[in-house]
Design a protein around this motif. Structure first.
Motif, short mmCIF file in Angstrom:
data_model
loop_
_atom_site.label_atom_id
_atom_site.label_comp_id
_atom_site.label_asym_id
_atom_site.label_seq_id
_atom_site.Cartn_x
_atom_site.Cartn_y
_atom_site.Cartn_z
N ARG A 102 0.68 -1.07 -0.09
CA ARG A 102 0.03 0.16 0.19
C ARG A 102 0.89 0.96 0.05
O ARG A 102 0.64 2.22 -0.53
CB ARG A 102 -0.97 0.24 1.24
CG ARG A 102 -1.91 -1.22 0.94
CD ARG A 102 -2.87 -1.02 2.38
NE ARG A 102 -3.88 -1.94 2.14
CZ ARG A 102 -5.07 -1.97 1.93
NH1 ARG A 102 -5.46 -0.99 1.90
NH2 ARG A 102 -5.81 -3.01 2.05
N SER A 103 2.01 1.14 0.72
CA SER A 103 2.99 2.47 0.62
C SER A 103 4.41 2.07 0.44
O SER A 103 4.64 0.56 1.01
CB SER A 103 2.62 3.12 1.77
OG SER A 103 2.76 2.70 2.91
N GLU A 104 5.41 2.78 0.47
CA GLU A 104 6.54 2.52 0.47
C GLU A 104 6.97 2.24 1.99
O GLU A 104 6.62 2.59 2.93
CB GLU A 104 7.59 3.57 0.06
CG GLU A 104 7.45 4.23 -1.24
CD GLU A 104 8.06 3.02 -2.33
OE1 GLU A 104 8.81 2.35 -1.90
OE2 GLU A 104 7.91 3.55 -3.49
N GLY A 105 7.89 1.51 2.33
CA GLY A 105 8.51 0.92 3.53
C GLY A 105 7.47 0.04 4.00
O GLY A 105 7.93 -0.45 5.20
N VAL A 106 6.42 -0.64 3.66
CA VAL A 106 5.76 -1.70 4.28
C VAL A 106 5.99 -2.93 3.69
O VAL A 106 6.25 -2.97 2.46
CB VAL A 106 4.11 -1.28 4.25
CG1 VAL A 106 3.83 -0.06 5.12
CG2 VAL A 106 3.66 -1.15 2.95
N ALA A 107 5.77 -3.99 4.27
CA ALA A 107 5.93 -5.24 3.69
C ALA A 107 4.86 -5.51 2.59
O ALA A 107 3.59 -5.16 2.66
CB ALA A 107 5.55 -6.34 4.82
N ALA A 108 5.37 -6.19 1.64
CA ALA A 108 4.54 -6.54 0.51
C ALA A 108 3.77 -7.89 0.88
O ALA A 108 4.14 -8.69 1.39
CB ALA A 108 5.26 -6.85 -0.86
N GLU A 109 2.45 -8.09 0.31
CA GLU A 109 1.57 -9.00 0.32
C GLU A 109 1.40 -9.83 -0.98
O GLU A 109 1.45 -9.06 -2.19
CB GLU A 109 0.33 -8.66 0.87
CG GLU A 109 0.30 -8.07 2.08
CD GLU A 109 -1.31 -7.83 2.53
OE1 GLU A 109 -1.84 -8.58 2.40
OE2 GLU A 109 -1.37 -6.69 3.19
N THR A 110 1.41 -10.98 -1.05
CA THR A 110 1.21 -11.80 -2.16
C THR A 110 -0.20 -12.06 -2.84
O THR A 110 -1.01 -12.47 -1.82
CB THR A 110 2.00 -12.97 -2.27
OG1 THR A 110 3.37 -12.88 -1.87
CG2 THR A 110 1.90 -13.98 -3.56
N TYR A 111 -0.49 -11.92 -3.88
CA TYR A 111 -1.97 -12.09 -4.32
C TYR A 111 -1.85 -12.91 -5.77
O TYR A 111 -0.89 -12.86 -6.36
CB TYR A 111 -2.64 -10.83 -4.74
CG TYR A 111 -2.75 -9.91 -3.77
CD1 TYR A 111 -3.98 -10.19 -2.89
CD2 TYR A 111 -1.92 -8.93 -3.05
CE1 TYR A 111 -4.24 -9.11 -1.93
CE2 TYR A 111 -2.15 -8.05 -2.07
CZ TYR A 111 -3.20 -8.52 -1.20
OH TYR A 111 -3.49 -7.41 -0.26
N THR A 112 -2.64 -13.67 -5.91
CA THR A 112 -2.85 -14.74 -7.08
C THR A 112 -4.21 -14.44 -7.77
O THR A 112 -5.02 -13.55 -7.26
CB THR A 112 -2.73 -16.16 -6.73
OG1 THR A 112 -4.12 -16.31 -5.94
CG2 THR A 112 -1.62 -16.51 -5.77
N PRO A 113 -4.26 -14.88 -9.05
CA PRO A 113 -5.53 -14.48 -9.80
C PRO A 113 -6.72 -15.04 -9.23
O PRO A 113 -7.78 -14.55 -9.26
CB PRO A 113 -5.27 -15.36 -11.13
CG PRO A 113 -3.80 -15.53 -11.22
CD PRO A 113 -3.22 -15.46 -9.95
N LYS A 114 -6.60 -16.14 -8.34
CA LYS A 114 -7.80 -16.55 -7.36
C LYS A 114 -8.20 -15.62 -6.43
O LYS A 114 -9.35 -15.80 -5.59
CB LYS A 114 -7.48 -17.94 -6.93
CG LYS A 114 -7.33 -18.81 -8.26
CD LYS A 114 -7.26 -20.35 -7.57
CE LYS A 114 -7.05 -21.58 -8.73
NZ LYS A 114 -6.89 -22.53 -8.25
N SER A 115 -7.38 -14.75 -5.97
CA SER A 115 -7.72 -13.78 -4.67
C SER A 115 -8.03 -12.48 -4.92
O SER A 115 -8.42 -11.90 -4.08
CB SER A 115 -6.31 -14.10 -3.87
OG SER A 115 -5.29 -13.59 -4.43
N ILE A 116 -7.75 -12.14 -6.22
CA ILE A 116 -8.13 -10.82 -6.42
C ILE A 116 -8.77 -10.91 -7.84
O ILE A 116 -8.58 -11.79 -8.80
CB ILE A 116 -6.93 -9.79 -6.46
CG1 ILE A 116 -5.92 -10.28 -7.72
CG2 ILE A 116 -6.42 -9.61 -5.02
CD1 ILE A 116 -4.90 -9.16 -7.75
N LYS A 117 -9.58 -9.60 -8.19
CA LYS A 117 -10.27 -9.33 -9.42
C LYS A 117 -9.14 -8.81 -10.44
O LYS A 117 -9.19 -9.26 -11.94
CB LYS A 117 -11.24 -8.42 -9.46
CG LYS A 117 -12.42 -8.81 -8.85
CD LYS A 117 -13.71 -7.68 -9.08
CE LYS A 117 -14.90 -8.43 -8.61
NZ LYS A 117 -15.89 -7.30 -8.78
#
Length: 135
Positions: free
Chosen positions: A56-71
């Protein structure tokens, strides 16, 4: 001795810097349909990606998303949507001109090439074959 230590430090700094993920401004479209602004890893913009990293912003941990979890997601002015499609799993390139394609149903990120009443989308499968879809 000082020069070899300095050289080793510079080489290690370069390796550590190039190993970091690069993020570009982007948008995430979760299942709710709301748009979340943030940053997408630049490797995700390659056709055929199976997952993305989003923060969501610089300096925060990234989250992994797959085609099944988002549009879908947007990055580098390119739009990717999650879709369940038949993917060509042929192992020979060029693909034989026969009606006996080897297809497998999969949930993938399609890149929208044109958007309209009928949209054109593309996906490059793991074997490097470009799959085109009319949505």
């Amino acid at each position: 001795m000082k020069y070899s230590i300095l050289l080793a430090f510079l080489v290690l700094s370069f390796i550590a810097g190039s190993a970091q993920e690069k993020f570009v401004p982007g948008k995430l479209i979760p299942a709710s349909g709301d748009t979340i602004h943030g940053f997408v890893n630049s490797a995700a913009v390659e056709a055929g990606t199976s997952s993305i990293l989003f923060k969501r912003s610089e300096g925060v941990a990234a989250e992994t998303y797959t085609p099944k979890s988002i549009k879908g997601f947007v990055a580098d002015a390119r739009i990717f949507v999650s879709s369940v499609v038949d993917v060509n799993t042929e192992t020979t390139v060029p693909v034989p001109a026969t009606p006996d394609y080897k297809l497998q149903l999969d949930t993938v990120f399609l890149e929208l090439l044109t958007v309209g009443e009928k949209s054109l989308a593309a996906y490059t499968s793991n074997n490097g074959i470009l799959n085109m879809y009319v949505l």
